[in-house]
Structure formats: C-alpha cells, structure tokens
Design an enzyme around this catalytic site. Structure first.
Site, PDB file in Angstrom:
ATOM      1  N   ASN A 140       0.834  -1.220   0.000  1.00  0.00           N
ATOM      2  CA  ASN A 140       0.000   0.000   0.000  1.00  0.00           C
ATOM      3  C   ASN A 140       0.857   1.254   0.000  1.00  0.00           C
ATOM      4  O   ASN A 140       1.719   1.338  -0.898  1.00  0.00           O
ATOM      5  CB  ASN A 140      -1.151  -0.054   1.010  1.00  0.00           C
ATOM      6  N   ASP A 141       0.657   2.190   0.879  1.00  0.00           N
ATOM      7  CA  ASP A 141       1.206   3.543   0.720  1.00  0.00           C
ATOM      8  C   ASP A 141       2.699   3.614   0.390  1.00  0.00           C
ATOM      9  O   ASP A 141       3.511   2.947   1.039  1.00  0.00           O
ATOM     10  CB  ASP A 141       1.071   4.336   2.031  1.00  0.00           C
TER      11      ASP A 141
HETATM   12  C1  FRU Z   1      -3.367   4.785   4.460  1.00  0.00           C
HETATM   13  C2  FRU Z   1      -3.018   4.118   5.793  1.00  0.00           C
HETATM   14  C3  FRU Z   1      -2.200   5.028   6.682  1.00  0.00           C
HETATM   15  C4  FRU Z   1      -1.481   4.068   7.551  1.00  0.00           C
HETATM   16  C5  FRU Z   1      -1.185   2.948   6.590  1.00  0.00           C
HETATM   17  C6  FRU Z   1      -1.133   1.582   7.163  1.00  0.00           C
HETATM   18  O1  FRU Z   1      -3.620   3.863   3.453  1.00  0.00           O
HETATM   19  O2  FRU Z   1      -4.198   3.718   6.448  1.00  0.00           O
HETATM   20  O3  FRU Z   1      -2.942   5.997   7.396  1.00  0.00           O
HETATM   21  O4  FRU Z   1      -0.330   4.595   8.118  1.00  0.00           O
HETATM   22  O5  FRU Z   1      -2.188   2.995   5.604  1.00  0.00           O
HETATM   23  O6  FRU Z   1      -0.718   0.637   6.204  1.00  0.00           O
END
Ligand code: FRU
Length: 482
Positions: free
Chosen positions: A38-39
């Site tokens: 993800n991010d």
């Molecule tokens: C956004 C999020 C962030 C968090 C992360 C966890 O997608 O929810 O706020 O730090 O992903 O993976």
C-alpha cells in the site's frame, strides 16, 4: 531451519529468477511478487538513487503485518529487488510500522513512521518513531519521538511527514479530534530529537471528514505550499468524492508559527477508482509524487489476492504548479519505455476509428478536435468486456464506466473537464492498471481492471464526424528488477 526473513529473501530471489506470464501482472507499475503493497513512504534521493519505501505485508494479502520495504532506482526503469527495511517487531510498532516519510540528514536517511500498537480489545496506541537508513543499507530503529496523541485527539494519530524550513525541522501528522473530525498537527524540532507541538494546522476546512491520513506539505512556488492529504468521510457528490476515501490538496500561504494555511479550494489529485495515500518529495527542482493504486476497505474488489498479491504503486509523477492547480505528468524517464511508435495516424475526420493494442503494456496519445462535436465516446474493450470514457462537451463532464467488466470493481466515476477545442488524452495501459492523463495532466484517472484477454481494442466513436489531430501508440517495455 531458516528464519522467516531468510525464507522471505529466498522467495523474493526465486520469484525474480523466473518468468511470469500472468495476464494481470503489471509491466511498468511497481508491484510486489506477493503480499499486499500500500502507501508509498519515505520517498527520498540519497546516494545518487531514488529511494522508494512503501508499506508491504510480505506474508499475506490482508491489511496486517505492515513492514516498510524499499526499492531504489536511478532512472525509474531499473529497480533493485524489494527489500524489507522495517519489521513490526518491537513493542512500540508490533501491530504495524505504519506510514511515514524520509529526510536525508548526516549522510543517512532519517525515517519517521508511526508505530501502531493494539491491545486485545483492539484499542489503539500510536507512537511516532524514527529509524536510520545507513550508507550500507542497514537500518537501526533509534527512538520514539512522540508518545501518544495530545489531549483533545483520538489515537488515530499517524503518518508523520517531515520537512525543513530555514534551520527548523517540521513534522505534520494526520489526526482525528475527540469529536471525530479530521485534522493535521504540526510539530517542530531544531535537532530532529525533541519535538514540540506547534499546534493544530488552521485551515478553512473545519468540517471535512472524520480523519485525515497521509499529510504532506510541500513548497510549490515562492510563498506557496501544497497541503496534500487523504481525508476520509467526505460525502459523494455527482462529480466529486466518489470513492470511499479521497486524496487531494489545497494550496496557500503557510505560516508555521500559528500554524495556519490560508488556502484555496480542495481539489482531488486523481478522479479514478483506485488511487490513495500519495506522497511527494522534491529533488533537483522537481516535485515527484507516487500514489498507491488501491483503496482501503475495498479488498474484495481486487481479484488477485487468490493469486497471492494485491495492489501496485502509480507511475512516478512530476507535479507542476500552474494557474492555481497542480498538473501531473509521468516522469520524463519513462519515455525510455517506448520503442518506435507502433502506430501513428495522420489527421483524419471520421465518426469511428479503432486500433488494436496487441499487448496491454502500451501508451496511447490522443488529440481530438471537439470544436464541431458535443460528445465523444472512447471504448477500451477486451473481447466482450469493456470500459468506456465519455466526454460530454455541453456539460463538460467526463464519465468513466467500468460496469461492463466481468471481474473486479465496477461503477462509474464522473468529473468536470473544461475542453474548449481539443480533448487531449495520454493513456498508460498496463496489464491491470490504467492511468489516463487529461489536458496535459490537469486531471488524472487511475484504475484497476482485470480482463481475461491480452489484446485490447481501443475505439473512438462520435455521433457526428470528429477530427483526430493525433493518435499514436507505443508498446511499452517492462521495468526491470535487478
Ligand atoms: C493509508 C493508511 C495510513 C497508515 C497505513 C497503514 O492507506 O491507512 O494511514 O499509516 O495505511 O498501512
């Protein structure tokens, strides 16, 4: 017996040693061999390389076991293989090394991230932590910089983004107030050690969702900062906020002493279905952005989990501040993926034109003269399944419709686009991700799609004849992990 991480290293090596022909395996979008990405996190330029850290669960396709992993590149075409850099193994980050940023300092990258801790009743605690990524690629966790949120806020307190103004370091964090409103908090530190709260960032968005994730503050011109963040809980409108969560920005004058941002209206960064949690950083006069191709709380819409992987990152984009908004363009390095054009159409006037894209790793450049037309319909078809992109010039609305795809998320997304004469599109078609840039990057739509076949048919249809000023197609080569 090999430990869990040695096994993982072997699995990574093994994956890249083999050829993979899966129809949904992306060619030029960063994705993981397995697990959930993800991010983007900690984007920085260090040791003559771009460092792209990101959230990765290497052990499954669920949102847990969040590690930080890293790929590096000099040209956005050749990448190092994914490598774990932060493991959720300490008491202060045992339920996830959550998102954060990187700052190059003292010949190392200072990583700043949120340690997520949950008790057995699912009560959350958030610790803002720092680690150092050293010259030799080793990482040490250094300290907890901020223990828990200040009074007045819930434990939804995360995603530290560090930047510097003059000699002072600042950290902006996403947070939720006790009465469930999204906010950002600003901290400062002279030495990167003792961080003190400056205060809650004053904006003119007092009622704008229940949580703001992944804040970024970046200078976009003299005296102007873009505050980029991902608000959750905005109500959908006909041409805005149509995803479960949004990502966008406001731009204005930043006063870090109050702290306050005197800003213009919020604008979404990407009007597609699958874009969230972007991060930016500046290097050599360019402001670069990478986003997550995916969406929280929607995993069921993405059919690749059964094949062992989920999600991708966007193409790295350059941001340019013009006429009060941020234009986005893929970084120029990606021109290196093109070979000779596979097709180049001379200007032509017609009511139907179709092109075959033999291999869904392609770029299409299209310029339509719409002075004589009220609307145009573009179809992206893979045999019986298709998506459409419709432009209504009278209402100035683009509609993207994914309802005729068999697998994956469906639905419609609409947004306004002011086209006077020409509609200009640049489409990047990958195996399961498409990014479309409109009017030189004024708008972008990112989406995932999961067709059954390799070949795509790209067709332009119009009720009355339309002039195609330009239509070019390139097959794109794949990025490499070495
Ligand atoms: C956004 C999020 C962030 C968090 C992360 C966890 O997608 O929810 O706020 O730090 O992903 O993976």
């Amino acid at each position: 017996m090999l430990g869990q991480y040695e096994e993982l290293d072997k699995k990574i090596e093994k994956y890249y040693a083999a050829q993979h022909e899966h129809p949904w395996r992306n060619q030029f979008h960063i994705e993981m061999p397995f697990g959930l990405v993800n991010d983007p996190n900690g984007l920085s330029y260090y040791n003559q390389k771009f460092h792209i850290f990101y959230q990765w669960n290497p052990f499954g396709c669920e949102h847990k076991n969040k590690h930080w992993a890293l790929v590096t590149t000099t040209d956005f075409i050749h990448y190092s293989k994914p490598k774990i850099v932060l493991k959720p193994k300490d008491w202060f980050d045992k339920d996830g090394c959550y998102s954060g940023s990187g700052f190059v300092k003292d010949d190392a990258i200072k990583l700043v991230y949120t340690g997520n801790v949950k008790d057995k009743n699912n009560n959350r605690e958030s610790y803002q932590c720092t680690a150092t990524y050293h010259q030799d690629g080793s990482v040490t966790k250094d300290a907890i910089l901020i223990k828990n949120q200040p009074e007045g806020y819930t434990a939804h307190f995360r995603d530290p983004f560090v930047f510097q103004i003059n000699e002072m370091f600042y950290m902006i964090l996403g947070v939720q107030t006790n009465n469930l409103q999204g906010r950002a908090l600003l901290y400062q530190s002279k030495e990167f050690k003792d961080w003190t709260l400056v205060g809650e960032l004053k904006t003119s968005m007092p009622d704008f969702g229940y949580m703001w994730e992944c804040p970024n503050l970046v200078k976009v011109s003299e005296g102007k900062y873009a505050f980029i963040f991902s608000p959750q809980g905005l109500e959908a409108e006909e041409v805005k906020y149509q995803n479960i969560y949004q990502s966008g920005y406001v731009i204005g004058q930043l006063d870090v002493t109050v702290p306050a941002l005197n800003h213009n209206e919020f604008k979404e960064l990407d009007m597609g279905f699958d874009f969230y949690a972007p991060q930016v950083f500046t290097h050599d006069g360019r402001t670069l952005l990478i986003g997550w191709v995916g969406m929280p709380d929607k995993d069921h819409e993405y059919p690749t989990a059964k094949d062992g992987w989920l999600y991708a990152l966007t193409m790295p984009r350059v941001l340019e501040y013009r006429d009060g908004v941020l234009y986005q363009r893929p970084v120029r390095e990606l021109l290196g993926l093109r070979g000779e054009p596979a097709l180049q159409v001379k200007p032509i006037v017609c009511d139907h034109y179709a092109v075959e894209v033999p291999n869904r790793s392609a770029e299409i450049l299209l310029d339509l003269d719409l002075r004589q037309n009220d609307e145009v319909l573009i179809t992206l078809a893979c045999e019986q399944e298709y998506m459409t992109l419709h432009y209504d010039k009278v209402r100035q609305i683009v509609t993207i419709d994914r309802n005729h795809m068999k697998l994956g998320g469906k639905g419609v997304r609409k947004f306004t686009l002011d086209v006077q004469n020409e509609l200009k599109l640049q489409l990047f078609i990958d195996r399961s991700v498409i990014e479309i840039y409109y009017q030189d990057g004024l708008e972008v739509t990112t989406l995932m799609y999961f067709p059954k076949t390799e070949v795509m048919n790209f067709a332009i249809n119009s009720a009355s004849a339309v002039r195609i000023n330009e239509l070019k197609l390139w097959q794109l080569s794949a990025i490499q992990y070495e």
